[in-house]
Design an enzyme around this catalytic site. Structure first.
Site, PDB file in Angstrom:
ATOM      1  NE  ARG A 100      10.310  -4.620   5.305  1.00  0.00           N
ATOM      2  CZ  ARG A 100      10.950  -5.268   6.544  1.00  0.00           C
ATOM      3  NH1 ARG A 100      11.151  -4.551   7.379  1.00  0.00           N
ATOM      4  NH2 ARG A 100      10.847  -6.632   6.246  1.00  0.00           N
ATOM      5  CG  ASN A 158      -5.347  -4.253  10.716  1.00  0.00           C
ATOM      6  OD1 ASN A 158      -5.173  -3.330  11.249  1.00  0.00           O
ATOM      7  ND2 ASN A 158      -4.886  -4.620   9.397  1.00  0.00           N
ATOM      8  CE1 TYR A 190      -6.365  -3.742   6.360  1.00  0.00           C
ATOM      9  CE2 TYR A 190      -4.339  -5.345   5.662  1.00  0.00           C
ATOM     10  CZ  TYR A 190      -5.029  -4.070   6.224  1.00  0.00           C
ATOM     11  OH  TYR A 190      -3.958  -3.211   6.524  1.00  0.00           O
ATOM     12  N   GLY A 210      -2.828  -3.340  -1.806  1.00  0.00           N
ATOM     13  CA  GLY A 210      -4.066  -3.631  -1.617  1.00  0.00           C
ATOM     14  C   GLY A 210      -5.187  -2.838  -2.360  1.00  0.00           C
ATOM     15  CE1 TYR A 236       1.622   2.304   3.964  1.00  0.00           C
ATOM     16  CE2 TYR A 236       2.774   3.234   5.917  1.00  0.00           C
ATOM     17  CZ  TYR A 236       2.413   2.199   5.010  1.00  0.00           C
ATOM     18  OH  TYR A 236       2.516   0.900   5.453  1.00  0.00           O
ATOM     19  CG  ASN A 262      -0.962  -8.750   6.166  1.00  0.00           C
ATOM     20  OD1 ASN A 262      -0.589  -9.549   6.838  1.00  0.00           O
ATOM     21  ND2 ASN A 262      -0.645  -7.933   5.182  1.00  0.00           N
ATOM     22  NE  ARG A 299       1.208 -11.570   0.901  1.00  0.00           N
ATOM     23  CZ  ARG A 299       2.309 -10.453   1.334  1.00  0.00           C
ATOM     24  NH1 ARG A 299       1.857  -9.355   1.558  1.00  0.00           N
ATOM     25  NH2 ARG A 299       3.587 -10.822   1.464  1.00  0.00           N
ATOM     26  CG  HIS A 350      -4.968  -8.619   1.454  1.00  0.00           C
ATOM     27  ND1 HIS A 350      -4.125  -9.577   2.186  1.00  0.00           N
ATOM     28  CD2 HIS A 350      -4.482  -7.426   1.788  1.00  0.00           C
ATOM     29  CE1 HIS A 350      -3.402  -8.956   3.083  1.00  0.00           C
ATOM     30  NE2 HIS A 350      -3.521  -7.534   2.803  1.00  0.00           N
ATOM     31  CB  THR A 358      -0.990  -0.073   1.180  1.00  0.00           C
ATOM     32  OG1 THR A 358      -1.999  -0.921   1.063  1.00  0.00           O
ATOM     33  CG2 THR A 358      -1.464   1.107   1.478  1.00  0.00           C
TER      34      THR A 358
HETATM   35  C1  LIG Z   1       4.782   0.280   2.768  1.00  0.00           C
HETATM   36  C2  LIG Z   1       4.228  -1.205   3.127  1.00  0.00           C
HETATM   37  C3  LIG Z   1       2.914  -1.454   2.657  1.00  0.00           C
HETATM   38  C4  LIG Z   1       2.341  -2.904   2.596  1.00  0.00           C
HETATM   39  N1  LIG Z   1       1.189  -2.974   2.097  1.00  0.00           N
HETATM   40  C5  LIG Z   1       0.568  -4.034   1.916  1.00  0.00           C
HETATM   41  C6  LIG Z   1      -0.587  -4.452   1.203  1.00  0.00           C
HETATM   42  O1  LIG Z   1      -1.226  -3.723   0.689  1.00  0.00           O
HETATM   43  N2  LIG Z   1      -0.854  -5.779   1.377  1.00  0.00           N
HETATM   44  C7  LIG Z   1      -0.229  -6.693   1.839  1.00  0.00           C
HETATM   45  O2  LIG Z   1      -0.753  -7.937   1.662  1.00  0.00           O
HETATM   46  N3  LIG Z   1       1.029  -6.569   2.524  1.00  0.00           N
HETATM   47  C8  LIG Z   1       1.397  -5.313   2.368  1.00  0.00           C
HETATM   48  N4  LIG Z   1       2.685  -5.020   3.002  1.00  0.00           N
HETATM   49  C9  LIG Z   1       3.424  -6.244   3.518  1.00  0.00           C
HETATM   50  C10 LIG Z   1       4.473  -6.678   2.288  1.00  0.00           C
HETATM   51  O3  LIG Z   1       3.917  -7.276   1.216  1.00  0.00           O
HETATM   52  C11 LIG Z   1       5.677  -7.924   2.878  1.00  0.00           C
HETATM   53  O4  LIG Z   1       4.789  -8.767   3.203  1.00  0.00           O
HETATM   54  C12 LIG Z   1       6.448  -7.141   4.005  1.00  0.00           C
HETATM   55  O5  LIG Z   1       6.882  -5.934   3.534  1.00  0.00           O
HETATM   56  C13 LIG Z   1       7.588  -8.206   4.351  1.00  0.00           C
HETATM   57  O6  LIG Z   1       8.356  -8.268   3.261  1.00  0.00           O
HETATM   58  P1  LIG Z   1       9.991  -7.678   3.162  1.00  0.00           P
HETATM   59  O7  LIG Z   1      10.440  -7.974   4.441  1.00  0.00           O
HETATM   60  O8  LIG Z   1      10.530  -8.350   1.851  1.00  0.00           O
HETATM   61  O9  LIG Z   1       9.697  -6.184   3.276  1.00  0.00           O
HETATM   62  C14 LIG Z   1       3.303  -3.870   3.148  1.00  0.00           C
HETATM   63  C15 LIG Z   1       4.433  -3.532   3.630  1.00  0.00           C
HETATM   64  C16 LIG Z   1       4.991  -2.277   3.490  1.00  0.00           C
HETATM   65  C17 LIG Z   1       6.435  -1.933   3.794  1.00  0.00           C
END
Ligand SMILES: Cc1cc2nc3c(=O)[nH]c(=O)nc-3n(C[C@H](O)[C@H](O)[C@H](O)COP(=O)(O)O)c2cc1C
Length: 365
Positions: free
Chosen positions: A324, A241, A186, A62, A351, A184, A233, A181, A32
């Site tokens: 990230r 949440n 939702y 999302g 964001y 997390n 997912r 999704h 997001t």
């Molecule tokens: C800024 C940000 C926004 C995220 N938004 C979502 C999202 O919209 N949907 C989702 O399933 N996970 C979301 N995540 C989780 C990531 O998909 C991922 O699972 C998480 O960053 C861990 O992976 P990484 O260690 O490679 O960053 C978000 C993570 C970050 C950092």
């Protein structure tokens, strides 16, 4: 798993999901980023995603299938004509770079406030249990999460219809598929999780009943656009949440995986946020999912090149998602391959609206 059972598989080599050919096994995880003013995808989003088009598969941020699911400021939707037109910019630009792209369908459910919802939108959930804490709104600053209205059977049917229409819209917008999704905290996970679902009808009270909504959505969406275009997912043991573990969680995910497998979903994508401070996801539940779900598994959470390559070789999954690292490194895949240095992302811009801290990170390559 011992060394003898290592498989010859290359993170940077081609892969297939369903009928789709991927240029590599690297997935850009859904993130997001809140750049969709009025919940409509725009050209800076197309720039951002296309800059990251060296991934094998991009999963979008999302995106709501319903006005009720727009719990956060500036998250995109895929239920209106303008949103479909807006997303076409992204799918076209990404395909020109060679990546495939799935849209993540995220209905925020109880994770929201009416302040963020468009006219006629309503905060709903499986039970009237409020999420603790507050959420950002552009018009009134921090606001408490709303007490959701408990969905009745008509609301459930309506929501399933919204997922189906959103999936059809996604295909029209040029997406290669959709990711449901169900992680997390939702809406879909709100039904799965015993802490947020305390219903006494056929959608709550037992493992099978808590799984029912997710399975009905998965089946209806697969029937509408084809099972090869539908992934999911999930985040067992996640705590985001106000979710968290509950009695019988592993057995429930085992049953869920079996059902999703019989529907024929193209992939299951497992969240692991232990690298972000969340509890470790026990190996036992991952193994249960792996055993019951025979199609593609996408691994995610705190991966680097070495662990990604090693987990692929060990057969733990077929694709690896990175989140990230993609934010500040549009050419992440090439940097990873060449062992180049990674830029650090500015978290204060995760964001915020506009191109800054979003589509203005330079490529090295
Ligand atoms: C800024 C940000 C926004 C995220 N938004 C979502 C999202 O919209 N949907 C989702 O399933 N996970 C979301 N995540 C989780 C990531 O998909 C991922 O699972 C998480 O960053 C861990 O992976 P990484 O260690 O490679 O960053 C978000 C993570 C970050 C950092």
């Amino acid at each position: 798993m011992n060394v003898e059972s290592k498989q010859a598989v290359d993170l940077f080599g081609p892969a297939q999901i369903g009928n789709l050919n991927l240029q590599n096994r690297i997935v850009m995880a859904p993130m997001t980023r809140s750049r969709a003013l009025n919940h409509i995808p725009n050209s800076i989003m197309a720039d951002y995603y296309s800059q990251r088009g060296s991934a094998g598969l991009i999963i979008t941020e999302g995106t709501s299938p319903s006005p009720n699911g727009l719990g956060y400021s500036r998250i995109p939707g895929i239920f209106s004509k303008e949103q479909v037109e807006g997303w076409k910019l992204t799918t076209k630009a990404v395909h020109e770079k060679g990546a495939k792209i799935f849209i993540q369908l995220m209905h925020t459910g109880r994770v929201g406030t009416p302040v963020n919802l468009p006219k006629g939108g309503e905060v709903v959930g499986p039970s009237s249990i409020q999420v603790k804490g507050e959420t950002w709104t552009d018009t009134k600053g921090q606001q408490p999460y709303a007490v959701p209205r408990e969905m009745n059977s008509d609301d459930i049917k309506h929501a399933i219809g919204e997922y189906v229409q959103a999936a059809k819209n996604a295909v029209e917008a040029g997406f290669d598929g959709v990711e449901l999704h169900a992680a997390n905290g939702y809406l879909l996970e709100q039904f799965l999780n015993a802490n947020s679902n305390q219903r006494t009808d056929s959608y709550g009270g037992s493992n099978e009943n808590r799984n029912r909504f997710v399975i009905e959505v998965a089946r209806a969406v697969s029937n509408a656009i084809g099972k090869d275009k539908v992934g999911i997912r999930i985040s067992p043991y996640g705590v985001f949440n106000d979710t968290g573990a509950f009695d019988g969680i592993e057995e429930q995910y085992e049953i869920l995986s079996k059902e999703l497998n019989s529907i024929g979903l193209v992939y299951a994508h497992i969240v692991n946020h232990s690298s972000m401070g969340a509890p470790v996801v026990p190996e036992s539940v991952i193994q249960k999912i792996r055993k019951e779900f025979k199609n593609i598994l996408i691994l995610s959470g705190g991966y680097d090149k070495k662990r990604a390559q090693s987990d692929l070789e060990d057969g733990k999954g077929e694709l690896v998602a990175f989140g990230r690292p993609f934010i500040a490194n549009p050419d992440f895949v090439i940097r990873l391959k060449k062992d180049q240095t990674f830029a650090e992302a500015d978290q204060s811009k995760f964001y915020t609206p506009g191109a800054e801290g979003y589509s203005d990170y330079p490529s090295l390559n």
